[in-house]
Structure formats: structure tokens, C-alpha cells
Design an enzyme around this catalytic site. Structure first.
Site, PDB file in Angstrom:
ATOM      1  N   ASP A 187      17.894  59.391   1.420  1.00 29.03           N
ATOM      2  CA  ASP A 187      17.291  59.672   2.717  1.00 29.03           C
ATOM      3  C   ASP A 187      18.030  58.837   3.766  1.00 29.03           C
ATOM      4  O   ASP A 187      18.944  58.089   3.444  1.00 29.03           O
ATOM      5  CB  ASP A 187      15.792  59.383   2.698  1.00 29.03           C
ATOM      6  CG  ASP A 187      15.480  57.925   2.412  1.00 29.03           C
ATOM      7  OD1 ASP A 187      16.411  57.103   2.398  1.00 29.03           O
ATOM      8  OD2 ASP A 187      14.304  57.599   2.199  1.00 29.03           O
ATOM      9  N   ASP A 214      10.684  65.996  -3.611  1.00 25.28           N
ATOM     10  CA  ASP A 214      10.696  64.632  -4.156  1.00 25.28           C
ATOM     11  C   ASP A 214       9.378  63.970  -3.801  1.00 25.28           C
ATOM     12  O   ASP A 214       8.725  64.350  -2.825  1.00 25.28           O
ATOM     13  CB  ASP A 214      11.835  63.803  -3.548  1.00 25.28           C
ATOM     14  CG  ASP A 214      11.429  63.222  -2.196  1.00 25.28           C
ATOM     15  OD1 ASP A 214      11.051  62.036  -2.155  1.00 25.28           O
ATOM     16  OD2 ASP A 214      11.452  63.952  -1.186  1.00 25.28           O
TER      17      ASP A 214
END
Length: 380
Positions: A95, A269
């Protein structure tokens, strides 16, 4: 130049928006829809890379914010990147650090340049910009990277979210310019806009115009109801290209995975399976099972009689309860392994249902058995 990430659509399910596909990365190919275990600090808690391979994980997620602060992206880069650092030869996604900055950091100050904030570790003053986030992600060397974005609260005002979306689009463009390794690392754009359809459309239009190799849907699973999330997905996924992967960030409950797939999502996720495992809570085909509860002290059945993971083949509820109550790390390893396996295997079942064009029937049967149709406290 060939993109680092390629998506191939294999089949569309006849009755829903679900897609069967595959994603090709520099470290292997995996089938979608799929669930990614989260390895926040370059480790999925209590899991060895061999465990993750054994359960069928094709890609895992690591957090840029945490790795930037500790050990530092320079050390990971010297090690040869995340893959070598953690001895993992399959896919890695990072991320951008944005979500952590907006949720963990203290006294953050957002400007056009980026975000000034204090470290959650030691209070040190730090600054994260789109360029800095991409620099760190380039150094970490993940196969898939995320653009630096602002994740506004779901129930924020329209005017605030509009300004936030416009800034996120400008930040995405700056990140694209800063990206050094497009041939080996695929950078995704992140669609924001809270619950506002026109702002989601504006965000998607801006990002699709930048031609990212994939698109994430951010700003969901942040306190809104499952119904609200599905409402947003209903109008957001059709805005995204069919020839690129779609990734719903931070979602990991079984019902949300299935409902996300039905609406055209390919990747998910979440820390949920490992987080609840550390509290002695497991996912089973019959719903939530809190194995640390006293009623399992003499229960010598597996966690889930229908599960064929190595935990369910070899260990009993009574033994796992004993380990959890005794604060033995092995107990957390067993519950974590089972929960991750459960979600990865669920996605394999979903893939089969798409192949057979019976995903809605699969959903109905799964929800009934799991307990989602009753208000009984067994579900998530």
C-alpha cells in the site's frame, strides 16, 4: 514498454458481475478472484513463507508506512527488495502508507504537498508526499504498488469529499511521474469518493484517464454497513476497465468477499483472519467459532470437520484452546493458519462457482450454513 502487471479475463459469470481471471506479475501468476494475506511488517503474523505457499497464497501485502519507519526502505533495498528480505518468491503488493497516516498518525496536517504527521512509534515529525511514497515503494520492490491517496471518512461532508477526491487525483498524477520502475512494478490508482456516486465517477474517470495497469477501490470497510458498501460497489466497479484488475482494499469477511466478487471485484486483503485468530476466534463452514471458550475444553473434533487444512487434519479444538489459554504462540499459529486457509480456499470455491455459473446458488448455500441468515452472533 510492456506493463509489469497484466490481467487476463478468462470467463464472466452469467448471472452476476463476477469474473474469473488471472494476474501475471514479475513473480508469478495467480488466479482471481483471490484473497491476499497481510504481512504488515514483511511478515504475516506467526506464518512462515512456506506456510503461505502450502495454503495457496499467490501474493501477500506489506505496509509501506510501517516498513518506511522500521527498518527503513534503504535497508530493504540493500537486501535486494522485499522478496529477498523476507524469502518470498511469489507476488508482493504494497500500500502507499496513506491509510496508516490518516488512521494511526497523530496530529496530521494535510496540504497539497502531502501530509505532515507524528510517528506512532516515537512521535518524530515526518512528512509523506506522493513522490516520497512512490520512492519508498520503488525501494521496497513490490510487484504491485498503490498510489498515495487520502482516505476520507465515509460519512464526511460532500464538499470535503469532493476536494479530497480532486486532491487524490492530483496526487495520483504526481505519483505516476515519480514512478521509476514501471516495467517491473505495477502502480494502481485508488478510486475514492465515500458514498457519493458522482464523486466516485469523477475519481474513476480521472484515474482511468491516467491508464494505470490496475485500479483499487478505497474508502470502504471504514465503518459503513455492508449494505452501504455493496451499494457503492454496485455503481463503482462498472466504471472501471474490464481489461484491468479491480482491488477492494481492507475487506476480508467471508460474506463481503462473496458479495464483492458478485459485483466484479478481483482482489481483496484484510488483517481480519489473523487479528481474530490471536483472540482465539476462527472461521468455519458453520460460522464463527471462538475456540478459547470453556465449552471446547473437552471437544476433540477439528476446528472445522469440513476443512482439509493441516490444522484441521492434525489438531483438536481442545488442544488449540489449551494453547490459547496458556499463551502459547503455537496456538495463534494454528488459528491464524486455519483462518487464512479458510479464506483462500473460499476463493477457490468461488472460482469454481464462477466457472459453473452458479455463484448465486453458492452464496445462498454458504450464507445459510455459515449463519449469515440468522442474527445469532456467529457471523462477522
Amino acid at each position: 514498454m510492456e506493463p509489469a502487471i497484466k490481467y487476463r479475463l478468462i470467463k464472466k459469470e452469467k448471472h452476476t458481475g463476477a469474473r474469473l481471471g488471472e494476474i501475471v506479475t514479475p513473480h508469478g501468476t495467480f488466479k482471481t478472484p483471490m484473497f491476499m494475506p497481510v504481512g504488515t511488517q514483511a511478515s504475516v503474523k506467526t506464518m512462515a513463507p512456506e506456510d503461505l505457499k502450502e495454503m495457496g497464497a499467490g501474493i501477500i501485502l506489506s505496509n509501506t508506512y510501517h516498513l518506511w519507519l522500521r527498518p527503513g526502505e534503504d535497508i530493504v533495498e540493500k537486501a535486494g527488495g522485499l522478496h529477498k528480505f523476507m524469502n518470498w518468491d511469489r507476488g508482493v503488493l504494497t500500500d502507499s502508507g496513506g491509510f496508516q497516516v490518516f488512521s494511526l498518525a497523530k496530529l496530521r496536517d494535510i496540504s497539497e504537498e502531502g501530509v505532515a504527521f507524528k510517528s506512532h512509534l516515537n512521535g518524530e515529525k515526518l512528512f509523506l508526499s506522493p513522490e516520497k511514497a512512490i520512492h519508498v515503494e520503488n525501494a521496497l520492490g513490490a510487484d504491485i504498488m498503490m498510489s498515495f491517496d487520502e482516505c476520507p471518512p465515509f460519512f464526511e461532508s460532500y464538499d470535503y469529499v469532493k476536494k479530497s477526491v480532486e486532491r487524490t487525483s492530483r496526487w495520483a498524477e504526481r505519483g505516476l511521474i515519480a514512478h521509476q520502475n514501471p516495467a517491473t512494478q505495477g502502480l494502481f490508482g485508488i478510486v475514492q469518493g465515500a458514498g457519493f456516486e458522482d464523486l466516485r465517477r469523477q475519481s474513476a474517470r480521472d484515474l482511468v484517464g491516467m491508464d494505470f495497469p490496475g485500479y483499487s477501490i478505497g474508502g470502504l470497510s471504514v465503518g459503513e454497513s455492508k449494505g452501504e458498501m455493496n451499494r457503492v460497489l454496485d455503481f463503482t466497479t462498472p466504471m472501471l476497465p474490464e481489461d484491468k484488475p479491480r482491488y477492494l482494499m481492507g475487506v476480508g469477511s467471508p460474506d463481503a468477499l462473496i458479495d464483492g466478487v458478485i459485483r466484479g471485484v478481483d482482489m481483496f486483503d484484510c488483517v481480519l483472519p489473523t487479528r481474530i485468530a490471536r483472540n482465539g476466534t476462527t472461521m468455519t463452514s458453520q460460522g464463527r467459532l471462538v475456540v478459547k471458550n470453556a465449552k471446547y475444553s473437552e471437544d476433540f473434533r477439528p476446528l472445522d470437520p469440513k476443512c482439509d487444512c493441516y490444522v484441521c487434519k492434525n489438531y483438536t479444538r481442545a488442544y488449540i484452546r489449551h494453547l490459547i489459554k496458556a499463551d502459547e504462540t503455537f496456538g495463534i499459529h494454528l488459528t491464524s493458519y486455519h483462518n487464512l486457509y479458510f479464506l483462500i480456499n473460499l476463493m477457490h470455491q468461488v472460482q469454481d462457482a464462477i466457472e459453473q455459473d452458479n455463484l448465486l446458488e453458492f452464496r445462498e448455500a454458504f450464507f445459510e450454513e455459515y449463519g449469515y441468515n440468522e442474527n445469532n452472533g456467529r457471523n462477522f
